[in-house]
Design an enzyme around this catalytic site. Sequence first.
Site, short mmCIF file in Angstrom:
data_model
loop_
_atom_site.label_atom_id
_atom_site.label_comp_id
_atom_site.label_asym_id
_atom_site.label_seq_id
_atom_site.Cartn_x
_atom_site.Cartn_y
_atom_site.Cartn_z
N ASP A 76 2.61 -0.78 12.16
CA ASP A 76 1.12 -1.30 11.62
C ASP A 76 1.16 -2.70 11.90
OD1 ASP A 76 0.81 1.37 10.47
OD2 ASP A 76 1.40 0.84 8.35
N GLN A 131 4.72 9.65 6.49
CA GLN A 131 3.84 10.53 6.03
C GLN A 131 4.32 12.18 6.05
OE1 GLN A 131 0.15 9.41 7.59
NE2 GLN A 131 0.12 7.41 6.57
N ARG A 158 3.14 5.88 -3.42
CA ARG A 158 4.01 6.58 -3.89
C ARG A 158 4.25 6.42 -5.47
NH1 ARG A 158 3.91 5.83 1.54
NH2 ARG A 158 5.48 7.05 2.83
N GLY A 177 -5.31 7.95 5.40
CA GLY A 177 -4.50 9.13 5.98
C GLY A 177 -3.25 9.15 5.06
N LYS A 191 0.90 -1.39 -0.10
CA LYS A 191 -0.07 -0.05 0.09
C LYS A 191 0.99 1.35 -0.14
CE LYS A 191 -2.91 0.90 3.49
NZ LYS A 191 -3.06 2.21 4.15
N SER A 192 1.97 1.29 0.83
CA SER A 192 2.81 2.59 0.84
C SER A 192 3.39 2.80 -0.47
CB SER A 192 3.88 2.34 2.11
OG SER A 192 3.40 2.37 3.23
N LYS A 213 -3.85 6.30 14.57
CA LYS A 213 -4.24 5.37 13.39
C LYS A 213 -5.49 5.51 13.03
CE LYS A 213 0.22 4.81 12.95
NZ LYS A 213 1.13 5.58 12.10
N SER A 232 7.79 9.90 11.51
CA SER A 232 6.64 9.55 10.66
C SER A 232 6.94 9.74 9.11
CB SER A 232 5.46 10.54 10.82
OG SER A 232 4.49 10.70 9.85
N ARG A 266 -8.05 12.50 12.69
CA ARG A 266 -6.76 12.30 12.83
C ARG A 266 -6.05 13.47 12.61
NH1 ARG A 266 -5.14 7.12 9.10
NH2 ARG A 266 -3.32 7.33 10.30
C1 S3P Z 1 2.63 5.07 6.27
C2 S3P Z 1 3.28 5.55 7.31
C3 S3P Z 1 2.93 5.15 8.59
C4 S3P Z 1 1.94 3.99 8.62
C5 S3P Z 1 0.86 4.15 7.71
C6 S3P Z 1 1.48 4.14 6.22
C7 S3P Z 1 3.07 5.75 4.98
O1 S3P Z 1 2.20 6.37 9.18
O2 S3P Z 1 1.61 3.78 10.04
O3 S3P Z 1 -0.08 2.92 7.98
O4 S3P Z 1 2.72 5.05 3.73
O5 S3P Z 1 3.77 6.54 4.83
P1 S3P Z 1 3.02 7.62 10.11
O6 S3P Z 1 3.73 8.32 8.88
O7 S3P Z 1 1.92 8.37 10.58
O8 S3P Z 1 4.15 6.97 10.92
#
Ligand code: S3P
Length: 435
Positions: free
Chosen positions: A317, A172, A31, A98, A26-27, A344, A170, A126
């Site tokens: 996660d 994100q 991107r 998020g 997913k991450s 989360k 983080s 959030r």
């Molecule tokens: C993610 C970063 C993490 C993770 C989220 C996915 C990402 O969050 O918990 O499920 O894809 O960048 P944080 O950046 O808030 O730590």
Amino acid sequence: MSREQVNLLASSNNKINGCIRVPGDKSISHRAIIISSIAKGKTQINQYLDSADINATIDVCRRIGAEIVRNNESLIITGNNLERIQKEDTELNFGNSGTSMRLMMGVLSAQIFSSILYGDESLSQRPMNRVSKPLINMNANIKTSNGTPPIFISPIDDIKNVDHKIHIASAQIKSAIILAGLYGRDPFTITTPKSRDHTEIMLNEFGCNITLESDSINVIPSKLTSPNTIDIPGDISSAAFFIVGSIISKDSQVKIANVGLNPLRTGFIDILKMMGASIEISDLRKVNGEVVGTIDVESSKLKGIAIEKDLIVRSIDELPLIILAASQAVGKTSIRNAEELRFKESDRISSMVEMMKRFNISINEFDDGMEVYGGIIEGNTINSFGDHRVAMTALLASLVSREDIIVQDTVNIDTSFPDFINIANNIGMDIKVYD
Ligand code: S3P
């Protein structure tokens, strides 16, 4: 019946056996889509995750002028070469995602149209100040609603790059800053504790110059050129369900091929090994800059441990699954320094404590974590708290529960792992809709 009302029943006490593949990470899918959308040229993204969260990112990338076509298992994206395009003011729905909202705050801050970013009930609670504040320091014009969505972004003349010190680990936050910074002129540095580095790896695949030192990231803004093809590895966070499922249930053995094994994501494997789990990794290689490999795992006897602070970010996660594993270990497992779990898709400290109590497992809650004692899981009805990982963890608990488990409000599983029930049932679980 609307999908929100779908309850699932998982029959107790099964084993799982098989050789599986899990859908794309997913991450990395987020991107790949965002960066292809702002790059020059056409990118074919193979094995992307087709899920609700990723659809949110696709919709928003179309609004910034990217052309995105689905072609079987791939996406073909023609990017806008970092053009800041003129559009009607626009309202953007990010659903539950998020990651989509936070990363796109970086990109949208640099555009010449206004946008309003909103999401579902969970996303609306959030924290977004952690992203808007550093972007405002870069001249972005962003307002939140008391620190949460909806978020209002207005056009600006220029992003101004500055150095950042970010105390929260983080991905994100740092990714939003990096993506906004690509629209600025000057090189900049982000000093921050390590977190998943998929944005940095992907941007370097697109010809960008991002270098990493121990606690800092140096970015030299440049145009992005498509590498033509991106292959997304299987999602280690999805694989984690079957890894833990196989470890805690009797006579189980699972092989998962082609999984992403980025070292900043594999903390839960280190934790499980420390608890005594048998996990083998083979066929390691790099694909588009990411480490990929095969995982073999089987039923194991676990012992409780105190989880070191350093492992928390690398397993954030998967901590709900570690809590489930801890409930099947001999003795006490303590998880501290994990306050980020409260921010989360649900407050995962309180959701998991509630779940374990309903399962009759002894657990003590702290502001920054919990301690869990090994025991026997009774069946019960569990609420997902609107959180996909909580829902799937509760279903997985049926592998070791004395009675069946019913999980309410399960539509959220589609945000990250729409294939979860099919794969689980194919390897021996028994999950069905419960009216
Ligand atoms: C993610 C970063 C993490 C993770 C989220 C996915 C990402 O969050 O918990 O499920 O894809 O960048 P944080 O950046 O808030 O730590």
